[in-house]
Scaffold this motif. Sequence first.
Motif, PDB file in Angstrom:
ATOM      1  N   THR A 349      -9.347   8.531   6.734  1.00 33.31           N
ATOM      2  CA  THR A 349      -8.276   7.779   7.381  1.00 33.31           C
ATOM      3  C   THR A 349      -8.195   6.365   6.829  1.00 33.31           C
ATOM      4  O   THR A 349      -7.107   5.870   6.508  1.00 33.31           O
ATOM      5  CB  THR A 349      -8.512   7.731   8.898  1.00 33.31           C
ATOM      6  OG1 THR A 349      -8.681   9.061   9.399  1.00 33.31           O
ATOM      7  CG2 THR A 349      -7.340   7.080   9.604  1.00 33.31           C
ATOM      8  N   ALA A 350      -9.356   5.702   6.698  1.00 30.74           N
ATOM      9  CA  ALA A 350      -9.371   4.354   6.143  1.00 30.74           C
ATOM     10  C   ALA A 350      -8.871   4.354   4.696  1.00 30.74           C
ATOM     11  O   ALA A 350      -8.141   3.453   4.274  1.00 30.74           O
ATOM     12  CB  ALA A 350     -10.781   3.772   6.215  1.00 30.74           C
ATOM     13  N   GLY A 351      -9.264   5.393   3.935  1.00 29.27           N
ATOM     14  CA  GLY A 351      -8.788   5.498   2.559  1.00 29.27           C
ATOM     15  C   GLY A 351      -7.287   5.670   2.491  1.00 29.27           C
ATOM     16  O   GLY A 351      -6.616   5.088   1.625  1.00 29.27           O
ATOM     17  N   GLY A 352      -6.734   6.471   3.394  1.00 29.30           N
ATOM     18  CA  GLY A 352      -5.286   6.644   3.424  1.00 29.30           C
ATOM     19  C   GLY A 352      -4.552   5.356   3.741  1.00 29.30           C
ATOM     20  O   GLY A 352      -3.536   5.027   3.113  1.00 29.30           O
ATOM     21  N   LEU A 353      -5.083   4.586   4.699  1.00 29.61           N
ATOM     22  CA  LEU A 353      -4.456   3.309   5.042  1.00 29.61           C
ATOM     23  C   LEU A 353      -4.533   2.330   3.868  1.00 29.61           C
ATOM     24  O   LEU A 353      -3.573   1.612   3.572  1.00 29.61           O
ATOM     25  CB  LEU A 353      -5.147   2.710   6.268  1.00 29.61           C
ATOM     26  CG  LEU A 353      -4.857   3.399   7.605  1.00 29.61           C
ATOM     27  CD1 LEU A 353      -5.741   2.811   8.698  1.00 29.61           C
ATOM     28  CD2 LEU A 353      -3.383   3.271   7.984  1.00 29.61           C
ATOM     29  N   GLY A 354      -5.688   2.308   3.198  1.00 38.65           N
ATOM     30  CA  GLY A 354      -5.827   1.428   2.040  1.00 38.65           C
ATOM     31  C   GLY A 354      -4.868   1.789   0.926  1.00 38.65           C
ATOM     32  O   GLY A 354      -4.263   0.915   0.292  1.00 38.65           O
ATOM     33  N   LEU A 355      -4.715   3.106   0.687  1.00 41.43           N
ATOM     34  CA  LEU A 355      -3.773   3.542  -0.344  1.00 41.43           C
ATOM     35  C   LEU A 355      -2.332   3.213   0.036  1.00 41.43           C
ATOM     36  O   LEU A 355      -1.506   2.922  -0.829  1.00 41.43           O
ATOM     37  CB  LEU A 355      -3.922   5.041  -0.582  1.00 41.43           C
ATOM     38  CG  LEU A 355      -5.157   5.464  -1.365  1.00 41.43           C
ATOM     39  CD1 LEU A 355      -5.204   6.976  -1.489  1.00 41.43           C
ATOM     40  CD2 LEU A 355      -5.171   4.834  -2.748  1.00 41.43           C
ATOM     41  N   LEU A 356      -2.028   3.286   1.333  1.00 38.86           N
ATOM     42  CA  LEU A 356      -0.676   2.932   1.774  1.00 38.86           C
ATOM     43  C   LEU A 356      -0.375   1.468   1.445  1.00 38.86           C
ATOM     44  O   LEU A 356       0.711   1.141   0.957  1.00 38.86           O
ATOM     45  CB  LEU A 356      -0.546   3.181   3.278  1.00 38.86           C
ATOM     46  CG  LEU A 356       0.828   2.887   3.892  1.00 38.86           C
ATOM     47  CD1 LEU A 356       1.895   3.773   3.263  1.00 38.86           C
ATOM     48  CD2 LEU A 356       0.796   3.098   5.404  1.00 38.86           C
ATOM     49  N   LEU A 357      -1.349   0.582   1.688  1.00 37.07           N
ATOM     50  CA  LEU A 357      -1.162  -0.824   1.328  1.00 37.07           C
ATOM     51  C   LEU A 357      -1.032  -0.976  -0.189  1.00 37.07           C
ATOM     52  O   LEU A 357      -0.226  -1.779  -0.677  1.00 37.07           O
ATOM     53  CB  LEU A 357      -2.341  -1.652   1.845  1.00 37.07           C
ATOM     54  CG  LEU A 357      -2.500  -1.724   3.367  1.00 37.07           C
ATOM     55  CD1 LEU A 357      -3.769  -2.490   3.737  1.00 37.07           C
ATOM     56  CD2 LEU A 357      -1.289  -2.374   4.010  1.00 37.07           C
ATOM     57  N   GLY A 358      -1.845  -0.212  -0.920  1.00 39.19           N
ATOM     58  CA  GLY A 358      -1.750  -0.262  -2.373  1.00 39.19           C
ATOM     59  C   GLY A 358      -0.398   0.205  -2.879  1.00 39.19           C
ATOM     60  O   GLY A 358       0.158  -0.378  -3.821  1.00 39.19           O
TER      61      GLY A 358
END
Length: 423
Positions: A349-358
Motif C-alpha cells: 500500500t505504501a509503495g502504491g502511494l509512493g508510486l502515485l506521487l511519482g
Amino acid sequence: MGLLALCWLLSASGHEVALSVLPGKNAPAPERIVDGSSDGQFRDITGSEIAAEGRGPYWWRIRFNGAMSEGREPQLVLEWPQRKSAELWMPGAKFPVRRSVYGPDADFTHTPRVLSFPLGRSIKPGDTVYLRVTSVNMAGSQVALQSQSELLREEIRYAQIRSVQMTVLGLIAVISICLFVSLRERGYAYLAITLLLQMSGLLAEGGELRSWSILSVIAMDARTNIVLNTAAVLASVRFLIFFLGLRQRQRLIARLLDICSALLGGLLLVSFFAVWRASALLGNMVLLVVIVTVVAAISVAVFRKQREAAFLLVAWTPMIVVITTRIGSLHQWWPTYDWLEYGYSNAMTAGGLGLLLGLADKLHQLRRDRDVARHRATFDPLTLFMTRGALVDALSAAVATAHIQQKASIHRLFRCRSFQTDQ
C-alpha cells in the motif's frame, strides 16, 4: 522504519505457548495422540510458530504457559493461516473441532486472518491440546491463546486496515489504467497489472475469496499464489524499465532485467501445470537477483539526479525489505517475524502511494517539458522574436478568426434587414 514499527504494534497479542511437533506424516491414530501415549515422539521447537516441512498433515502438541478463566472465553488462535486447515483435539474429546480458511470448514464468524478454536473451559498452566494441520504452502503461522474480547479487537483492527489497503491499491490501479488510456504509454499498463495481481494475491492468500465457491477452489490450489506473485514481479520489472528509462540510461541493467524477466516468464508457464520445491527455490533466487538489480538501478538513477528515482526509492524500500525478509523466513534462514504479514500488505500500500506521487511528478515534468518545447518553437532564443513558423501560424489563425467574424457580421446584418422587411 515507521511502517515496520506500525506493523509490529499491529501484530496480534497473545499468551505464550510451548510447541512440539511430531516428525513425519505417518503418525499414530488420533486416540493414541490425544491420550498422551505418543508424547515421547514429539520434538520440542523454539517459538510459537507452526511451520510445516510439507503439506502434511502434521501433529502439533500445544502446552499453555499461562492461565485464563472460562469467563473470558479462551480461544486457541492460529494467526495468518494462509490456506491451512486444522483440527483441534482436546483430551477426552471424541471428535475434533475443524477449521479452515477455505472449504466447508471455513468459519465465517471471524475474518480469514485467524483460525479460531473455542476451548470452552478455563485454561491452567501446563494444559495441553493437540492440533493436526494441513497446509497448501510452506508459510508459517503463529499460535496464541487469546480471550474472546482480545480476538474481537484484533479482528476489527484487521478489517479496518484491510479495507484501507484494498481501496488504495484499487484506486491507484484505476488511475494507472486511465493514464494508459490517455497517454498510450505501456508502462502505466504494467503498473496497473502489477497492482491488480498484487491485490488478487493478497485476497487469495488472505482468504477473502472464500465466499465464492469457484474462486475458493482456485485460491486453494498451490499454483495460484506462485502464478500471481510471479506475474506481479514480471509486470513490475517492465514498469521499472519504463519508469526510469533504463533502456536509454542504464542499458546493462536493462539487459540483466530482461534476462530475469525471461526466467520469470518460463517459471510462470511451468507453474501453470505444476509446482515443485526446486521451481519455488529458483523463483525466489531470481527474485532476489531482481531486488539487487532494482536497488542498483535506483541508486544509479538517484546519483544521476533523476527525480522519479527518488520517489521510487521511497516507495519501494519498505516492500524490498519485507519481501527479502519473507523469502528468508520461507527458507528458514531466519524466523518469521510477527510484523511480517501486516508488513507485506502495508508495504504494498505504501509503495502504491509512493508510486502515485511519482507518477504525478512525472506528469508535471512532462507538462513542463512540453511548455519549454513549445516556447522554444515559438520564440527565437537569440532575438527573442517569434520564429517564422510561429508567425505564419499566428497570421493564419488571425485570418481564420477574421473570416469567422466577417461571416458572423454578415449573418447578423441579413437577419436585421429581414426583420425590418417583416415590419
